[in-house]
Write a protein that holds these residues in place. Structure first.
Motif, PDB file in Angstrom:
ATOM      1  N   PRO A  45       0.774  -1.236   0.000  1.00 17.76           N
ATOM      2  CA  PRO A  45       0.000   0.000   0.000  1.00 17.76           C
ATOM      3  C   PRO A  45       0.811   1.296   0.000  1.00 17.76           C
ATOM      4  O   PRO A  45       0.483   2.239  -0.734  1.00 17.76           O
ATOM      5  CB  PRO A  45      -0.856  -0.125   1.272  1.00 17.76           C
ATOM      6  N   GLU A  46       1.879   1.365   0.810  1.00 18.27           N
ATOM      7  CA  GLU A  46       2.612   2.636   0.900  1.00 18.27           C
ATOM      8  C   GLU A  46       3.414   2.939  -0.361  1.00 18.27           C
ATOM      9  O   GLU A  46       3.763   4.091  -0.611  1.00 18.27           O
ATOM     10  CB  GLU A  46       3.509   2.652   2.147  1.00 18.27           C
ATOM     11  N   ALA A  47       3.699   1.910  -1.156  1.00 22.16           N
ATOM     12  CA  ALA A  47       4.344   2.136  -2.457  1.00 22.16           C
ATOM     13  C   ALA A  47       3.306   2.368  -3.552  1.00 22.16           C
ATOM     14  O   ALA A  47       3.661   2.706  -4.676  1.00 22.16           O
ATOM     15  CB  ALA A  47       5.220   0.944  -2.819  1.00 22.16           C
ATOM     16  N   GLN A  48       2.018   2.169  -3.194  1.00 22.92           N
ATOM     17  CA  GLN A  48       0.916   2.268  -4.163  1.00 22.92           C
ATOM     18  C   GLN A  48       1.177   1.350  -5.368  1.00 22.92           C
ATOM     19  O   GLN A  48       1.052   1.752  -6.526  1.00 22.92           O
ATOM     20  CB  GLN A  48       0.738   3.724  -4.629  1.00 22.92           C
ATOM     21  N   LYS A  49       1.588   0.099  -5.039  1.00 22.83           N
ATOM     22  CA  LYS A  49       1.877  -0.882  -6.079  1.00 22.83           C
ATOM     23  C   LYS A  49       1.135  -2.181  -5.796  1.00 22.83           C
ATOM     24  O   LYS A  49       0.968  -2.561  -4.634  1.00 22.83           O
ATOM     25  CB  LYS A  49       3.383  -1.179  -6.138  1.00 22.83           C
ATOM     26  N   LEU A  50       0.749  -2.845  -6.875  1.00 26.08           N
ATOM     27  CA  LEU A  50       0.085  -4.135  -6.766  1.00 26.08           C
ATOM     28  C   LEU A  50       0.783  -5.092  -7.735  1.00 26.08           C
ATOM     29  O   LEU A  50       0.877  -4.833  -8.936  1.00 26.08           O
ATOM     30  CB  LEU A  50      -1.396  -3.994  -7.106  1.00 26.08           C
ATOM     31  N   TYR A  51       1.323  -6.173  -7.180  1.00 22.58           N
ATOM     32  CA  TYR A  51       2.037  -7.192  -7.962  1.00 22.58           C
ATOM     33  C   TYR A  51       1.074  -8.353  -8.211  1.00 22.58           C
ATOM     34  O   TYR A  51       0.335  -8.736  -7.312  1.00 22.58           O
ATOM     35  CB  TYR A  51       3.258  -7.692  -7.184  1.00 22.58           C
ATOM     36  N   TYR A  52       1.104  -8.920  -9.416  1.00 24.76           N
ATOM     37  CA  TYR A  52       0.175 -10.020  -9.670  1.00 24.76           C
ATOM     38  C   TYR A  52       0.748 -11.005 -10.678  1.00 24.76           C
ATOM     39  O   TYR A  52       1.656 -10.671 -11.455  1.00 24.76           O
ATOM     40  CB  TYR A  52      -1.193  -9.501 -10.129  1.00 24.76           C
ATOM     41  N   ALA A  53       0.220 -12.221 -10.634  1.00 27.75           N
ATOM     42  CA  ALA A  53       0.672 -13.267 -11.551  1.00 27.75           C
ATOM     43  C   ALA A  53      -0.391 -14.342 -11.667  1.00 27.75           C
ATOM     44  O   ALA A  53      -1.136 -14.605 -10.725  1.00 27.75           O
ATOM     45  CB  ALA A  53       1.970 -13.894 -11.044  1.00 27.75           C
ATOM     46  N   ILE A  54      -0.430 -14.962 -12.845  1.00 28.74           N
ATOM     47  CA  ILE A  54      -1.149 -16.215 -13.072  1.00 28.74           C
ATOM     48  C   ILE A  54      -0.099 -17.228 -13.503  1.00 28.74           C
ATOM     49  O   ILE A  54       0.826 -16.885 -14.262  1.00 28.74           O
ATOM     50  CB  ILE A  54      -2.223 -16.072 -14.173  1.00 28.74           C
ATOM     51  N   LYS A  55      -0.213 -18.456 -13.044  1.00 26.37           N
ATOM     52  CA  LYS A  55       0.780 -19.478 -13.383  1.00 26.37           C
ATOM     53  C   LYS A  55       0.918 -19.606 -14.896  1.00 26.37           C
ATOM     54  O   LYS A  55      -0.061 -19.766 -15.616  1.00 26.37           O
ATOM     55  CB  LYS A  55       0.387 -20.826 -12.781  1.00 26.37           C
ATOM     56  N   GLY A  56       2.150 -19.476 -15.358  1.00 26.36           N
ATOM     57  CA  GLY A  56       2.427 -19.584 -16.784  1.00 26.36           C
ATOM     58  C   GLY A  56       2.247 -18.295 -17.559  1.00 26.36           C
ATOM     59  O   GLY A  56       2.495 -18.255 -18.767  1.00 26.36           O
ATOM     60  N   GLY A  57       1.832 -17.212 -16.874  1.00 26.87           N
ATOM     61  CA  GLY A  57       1.531 -15.963 -17.582  1.00 26.87           C
ATOM     62  C   GLY A  57       2.458 -14.808 -17.280  1.00 26.87           C
ATOM     63  O   GLY A  57       2.209 -13.681 -17.711  1.00 26.87           O
ATOM     64  N   GLY A  58       3.538 -15.067 -16.525  1.00 27.65           N
ATOM     65  CA  GLY A  58       4.445 -13.980 -16.154  1.00 27.65           C
ATOM     66  C   GLY A  58       3.933 -13.191 -14.959  1.00 27.65           C
ATOM     67  O   GLY A  58       2.801 -13.406 -14.498  1.00 27.65           O
ATOM     68  N   ALA A  59       4.784 -12.304 -14.452  1.00 27.12           N
ATOM     69  CA  ALA A  59       4.434 -11.467 -13.301  1.00 27.12           C
ATOM     70  C   ALA A  59       4.486 -10.008 -13.699  1.00 27.12           C
ATOM     71  O   ALA A  59       5.295  -9.607 -14.549  1.00 27.12           O
ATOM     72  CB  ALA A  59       5.395 -11.738 -12.140  1.00 27.12           C
ATOM     73  N   PHE A  60       3.624  -9.203 -13.066  1.00 22.08           N
ATOM     74  CA  PHE A  60       3.496  -7.785 -13.414  1.00 22.08           C
ATOM     75  C   PHE A  60       3.365  -6.958 -12.144  1.00 22.08           C
ATOM     76  O   PHE A  60       2.916  -7.453 -11.115  1.00 22.08           O
ATOM     77  CB  PHE A  60       2.258  -7.559 -14.291  1.00 22.08           C
TER      78      PHE A  60
END
Length: 283
Positions: free
Chosen positions: A125-140
């Protein structure tokens, strides 16, 4: 088969909503009360409880209970059934950091199929960032302005790797291990989610978890693990075996190593050798 893209869209939305709630508690001014209580020596605040309810209410309203079980740090009960699809949630990872105002706290939401994560969101929250991934789809990583793909670092020498370490959750055994590894650069970051964020953003390269009297729980590790591995890193036990979740035991016992993958096996072997030396020194 579940539509993971659609479920991810919902989970990201819930992650941002949870971010806003936690920030509203974190940035309250004046004399306010977080109502800190202790559960098994770990602090729990009114913010944990509020965000926990928000996440569960919003996921369950859309996805229901027929196909999914929900394991959350704040509502976990030992007798929960082992279903094929299980949400593993930590509404506030790094509660001590939240209370002490370091800014290094996170939200973890993972969807596990059988024993392995297939979808993950980690919000910082304090970086105002959200990391996400689906298996096999890379991370963002996503900000309010857009998203970019994530890729772990590449370093030429093992000595150039940077370890990300805890300020709390330290003991003599872990300190001995860290002091004797071939890489000695260290950076202190709160929350497992924050530590893995540091690795996928190339600010660090290695994280080690070593259970003692207690161990990290499924909800500490599941979401960060998938984001790291989808960004090209590795997260295993010291013996190289994969982590497993939703096994009936929520504890992740033993030595766990997360890295950019480059010297992963070497570091695992070194860690086991150093711990063997520690046992000999102690005895």
């Amino acid at each position: 088969m579940k539509d993971l893209e659609k479920i991810l869209e919902l989970t990201r939305s819930v992650g941002w909503g949870a971010t806003d709630i936690l920030r509203s508690f974190y940035h309250q001014t004046g004399d306010y009360n977080l109502e800190v209580q202790y559960k098994q020596n770990e602090p729990v605040t009114i913010a944990d409880v509020n965000v926990n309810n928000y996440i569960l209410d919003n996921l369950q309203a859309v996805l229901g209970h027929d196909d999914f079980a929900y394991i959350s740090e704040e509502t976990y009960k030992v007798e929960q059934a082992n279903q094929e699809w299980v949400w593993i949630i930590d509404p506030l990872d790094g509660t001590r950091d939240f209370i002490e105002k370091t800014g290094e706290y996170a939200i973890h939401i993972a969807l596990v199929q059988e024993t392995r994560p297939v979808l993950a969101v980690v919000a910082v929250p304090e970086a105002q960032k959200l990391y996400y991934a689906i298996k096999g789809g890379g991370a963002f990583v996503e900000t309010r302005d857009g998203k970019i793909p994530l890729q772990v670092s590449s370093r030429e020498r093992i000595e150039d790797l940077t370890l990300v370490v805890s300020r709390s959750h330290r003991n003599q055994r872990l300190n001995y291990l860290l002091q004797h590894l071939p890489c000695q650069n260290q950076k202190a970051v709160g929350s497992v989610g924050g530590k893995i964020a540091a690795i996928v953003e190339q600010r660090a390269d290695v994280y080690i978890s070593l259970s003692g009297k207690s161990a990290p729980k499924d909800w500490d590790i599941a979401a960060p693990e998938l984001i790291l591995t989808e960004a090209g890193g590795k997260f295993t036990h010291f013996d190289g075996t994969p982590l497993q979740y939703n096994t009936g035991d929520i504890n992740q016992w033993g030595g766990l190593l997360a890295s950019n993958g480059q010297y992963h096996e070497v570091l695992c072997q070194e860690a086991e050798r150093i711990l063997q030396a520690w046992e000999e020194v102690k005895n």
